[in-house]
Motif scaffolding. Structure first.
Motif, PDB file in Angstrom:
ATOM      1  N   TYR A 216      44.217  54.876  40.131  1.00 14.66           N
ATOM      2  CA  TYR A 216      45.109  53.734  40.288  1.00 14.66           C
ATOM      3  C   TYR A 216      44.679  52.605  39.365  1.00 14.66           C
ATOM      4  O   TYR A 216      43.482  52.359  39.198  1.00 14.66           O
ATOM      5  CB  TYR A 216      45.052  53.197  41.717  1.00 14.66           C
ATOM      6  N   CYS A 217      45.641  51.907  38.804  1.00 14.21           N
ATOM      7  CA  CYS A 217      45.308  50.673  38.115  1.00 14.21           C
ATOM      8  C   CYS A 217      45.692  49.494  39.019  1.00 14.21           C
ATOM      9  O   CYS A 217      46.617  49.604  39.833  1.00 14.21           O
ATOM     10  CB  CYS A 217      45.986  50.558  36.762  1.00 14.21           C
ATOM     11  N   ALA A 218      44.954  48.413  38.872  1.00 16.08           N
ATOM     12  CA  ALA A 218      45.160  47.246  39.714  1.00 16.08           C
ATOM     13  C   ALA A 218      44.914  45.988  38.887  1.00 16.08           C
ATOM     14  O   ALA A 218      44.145  46.015  37.922  1.00 16.08           O
ATOM     15  CB  ALA A 218      44.224  47.286  40.912  1.00 16.08           C
ATOM     16  N   ALA A 219      45.563  44.901  39.294  1.00 15.35           N
ATOM     17  CA  ALA A 219      45.430  43.657  38.544  1.00 15.35           C
ATOM     18  C   ALA A 219      45.215  42.483  39.485  1.00 15.35           C
ATOM     19  O   ALA A 219      45.748  42.462  40.599  1.00 15.35           O
ATOM     20  CB  ALA A 219      46.671  43.414  37.685  1.00 15.35           C
ATOM     21  N   ASN A 220      44.433  41.527  39.024  1.00 13.21           N
ATOM     22  CA  ASN A 220      44.322  40.253  39.733  1.00 13.21           C
ATOM     23  C   ASN A 220      44.223  39.124  38.723  1.00 13.21           C
ATOM     24  O   ASN A 220      43.979  39.356  37.539  1.00 13.21           O
ATOM     25  CB  ASN A 220      43.162  40.257  40.742  1.00 13.21           C
ATOM     26  N   GLY A 221      44.437  37.929  39.202  1.00 11.17           N
ATOM     27  CA  GLY A 221      44.507  36.785  38.298  1.00 11.17           C
ATOM     28  C   GLY A 221      43.198  36.053  38.132  1.00 11.17           C
ATOM     29  O   GLY A 221      43.180  34.958  37.575  1.00 11.17           O
ATOM     30  N   VAL A 222      42.109  36.682  38.552  1.00 15.32           N
ATOM     31  CA  VAL A 222      40.823  35.980  38.511  1.00 15.32           C
ATOM     32  C   VAL A 222      39.866  36.751  37.594  1.00 15.32           C
ATOM     33  O   VAL A 222      39.927  36.619  36.378  1.00 15.32           O
ATOM     34  CB  VAL A 222      40.246  35.811  39.932  1.00 15.32           C
ATOM     35  N   VAL A 223      39.007  37.537  38.190  1.00 17.76           N
ATOM     36  CA  VAL A 223      38.026  38.280  37.403  1.00 17.76           C
ATOM     37  C   VAL A 223      37.960  39.708  37.929  1.00 17.76           C
ATOM     38  O   VAL A 223      38.434  40.015  39.018  1.00 17.76           O
ATOM     39  CB  VAL A 223      36.624  37.628  37.468  1.00 17.76           C
ATOM     40  N   VAL A 224      37.327  40.565  37.160  1.00 16.92           N
ATOM     41  CA  VAL A 224      37.158  41.944  37.584  1.00 16.92           C
ATOM     42  C   VAL A 224      36.263  41.988  38.819  1.00 16.92           C
ATOM     43  O   VAL A 224      35.236  41.308  38.889  1.00 16.92           O
ATOM     44  CB  VAL A 224      36.523  42.778  36.453  1.00 16.92           C
ATOM     45  N   SER A 225      36.674  42.772  39.782  1.00 14.64           N
ATOM     46  CA  SER A 225      35.897  42.959  41.004  1.00 14.64           C
ATOM     47  C   SER A 225      35.843  44.445  41.304  1.00 14.64           C
ATOM     48  O   SER A 225      36.767  45.192  40.964  1.00 14.64           O
ATOM     49  CB  SER A 225      36.554  42.211  42.167  1.00 14.64           C
ATOM     50  N   ILE A 226      34.763  44.870  41.963  1.00 19.04           N
ATOM     51  CA  ILE A 226      34.672  46.276  42.357  1.00 19.04           C
ATOM     52  C   ILE A 226      35.312  46.508  43.725  1.00 19.04           C
ATOM     53  O   ILE A 226      35.356  47.637  44.201  1.00 19.04           O
ATOM     54  CB  ILE A 226      33.212  46.760  42.372  1.00 19.04           C
ATOM     55  N   THR A 227      35.812  45.451  44.333  1.00 20.65           N
ATOM     56  CA  THR A 227      36.375  45.525  45.690  1.00 20.65           C
ATOM     57  C   THR A 227      37.887  45.636  45.623  1.00 20.65           C
ATOM     58  O   THR A 227      38.557  44.728  45.118  1.00 20.65           O
ATOM     59  CB  THR A 227      35.989  44.283  46.496  1.00 20.65           C
TER      60      THR A 227
ATOM     61  N   SER B 276      40.226  45.140  47.746  1.00 26.10           N
ATOM     62  CA  SER B 276      40.985  44.079  48.415  1.00 26.10           C
ATOM     63  C   SER B 276      41.128  42.819  47.562  1.00 26.10           C
ATOM     64  O   SER B 276      41.925  41.936  47.891  1.00 26.10           O
ATOM     65  CB  SER B 276      40.338  43.721  49.755  1.00 26.10           C
ATOM     66  N   GLN B 277      40.372  42.723  46.477  1.00 26.00           N
ATOM     67  CA  GLN B 277      40.458  41.543  45.608  1.00 26.00           C
ATOM     68  C   GLN B 277      41.621  41.627  44.617  1.00 26.00           C
ATOM     69  O   GLN B 277      41.835  40.706  43.835  1.00 26.00           O
ATOM     70  CB  GLN B 277      39.150  41.389  44.828  1.00 26.00           C
ATOM     71  N   TYR B 278      42.350  42.728  44.640  1.00 27.51           N
ATOM     72  CA  TYR B 278      43.440  42.924  43.689  1.00 27.51           C
ATOM     73  C   TYR B 278      44.787  42.708  44.356  1.00 27.51           C
ATOM     74  O   TYR B 278      45.030  43.179  45.457  1.00 27.51           O
ATOM     75  CB  TYR B 278      43.349  44.311  43.057  1.00 27.51           C
TER      76      TYR B 278
END
Length: 121
Positions: free
Chosen positions: A93-104, A106-108
């Motif tokens: 799966y690819c996932a994106a968030n507006g902050v920084v890369v996280s290994i968690t 739920s942060q995406y």
């Protein structure tokens, strides 16, 4: 919206390149990561790339074999997977968030639909 594709069946030692196309958002504003989930296991972080593409991060299990990159002009993130092993078999799966890369996971905020990678021995 994220769309992941490029999975398939490959023999051990082979290569695949996954792509994650992003639409409807300001692509360069998002850090993007790849996760994978094997049957009966938790979703795990594989690799991540910062918004600018300057910083990349890898799980120890794929370091030296996988390479993540991004093309902001094509609004696409790639995961080049070399020297594949049977234990790499999973839905990716690819996932994106507006902050920084996280290994968690739920942060995406945004997730693609997943693409199956099967590595035969």
């Amino acid at each position: 919206q994220l769309q992941a594709f490029g999975g398939g069946l490959v023999q051990a030692g082979g290569s695949l390149r996954l792509s994650c196309a992003v639409s409807g958002r300001t692509f360069s504003s998002y850090a993007v990561a790849w996760f994978r989930q094997a049957p009966g296991k938790d979703r795990e972080f594989v690799a991540g790339i910062s918004r600018t593409g300057v910083n990349t991060y890898y799980a120890d299990s794929v370091k030296g074999r996988f390479t993540i990159s991004r093309d902001n002009a094509k609004v696409t993130v790639y995961l080049q997977m070399n020297s594949l092993k049977p234990e790499d078999t999973a839905v990716y799966y690819c996932a994106a968030n507006g902050v920084v890369v996280s290994i968690t996971p739920s942060q995406y905020d945004y997730w693609g639909q997943g693409t199956l990678v099967t590595v035969s021995s």
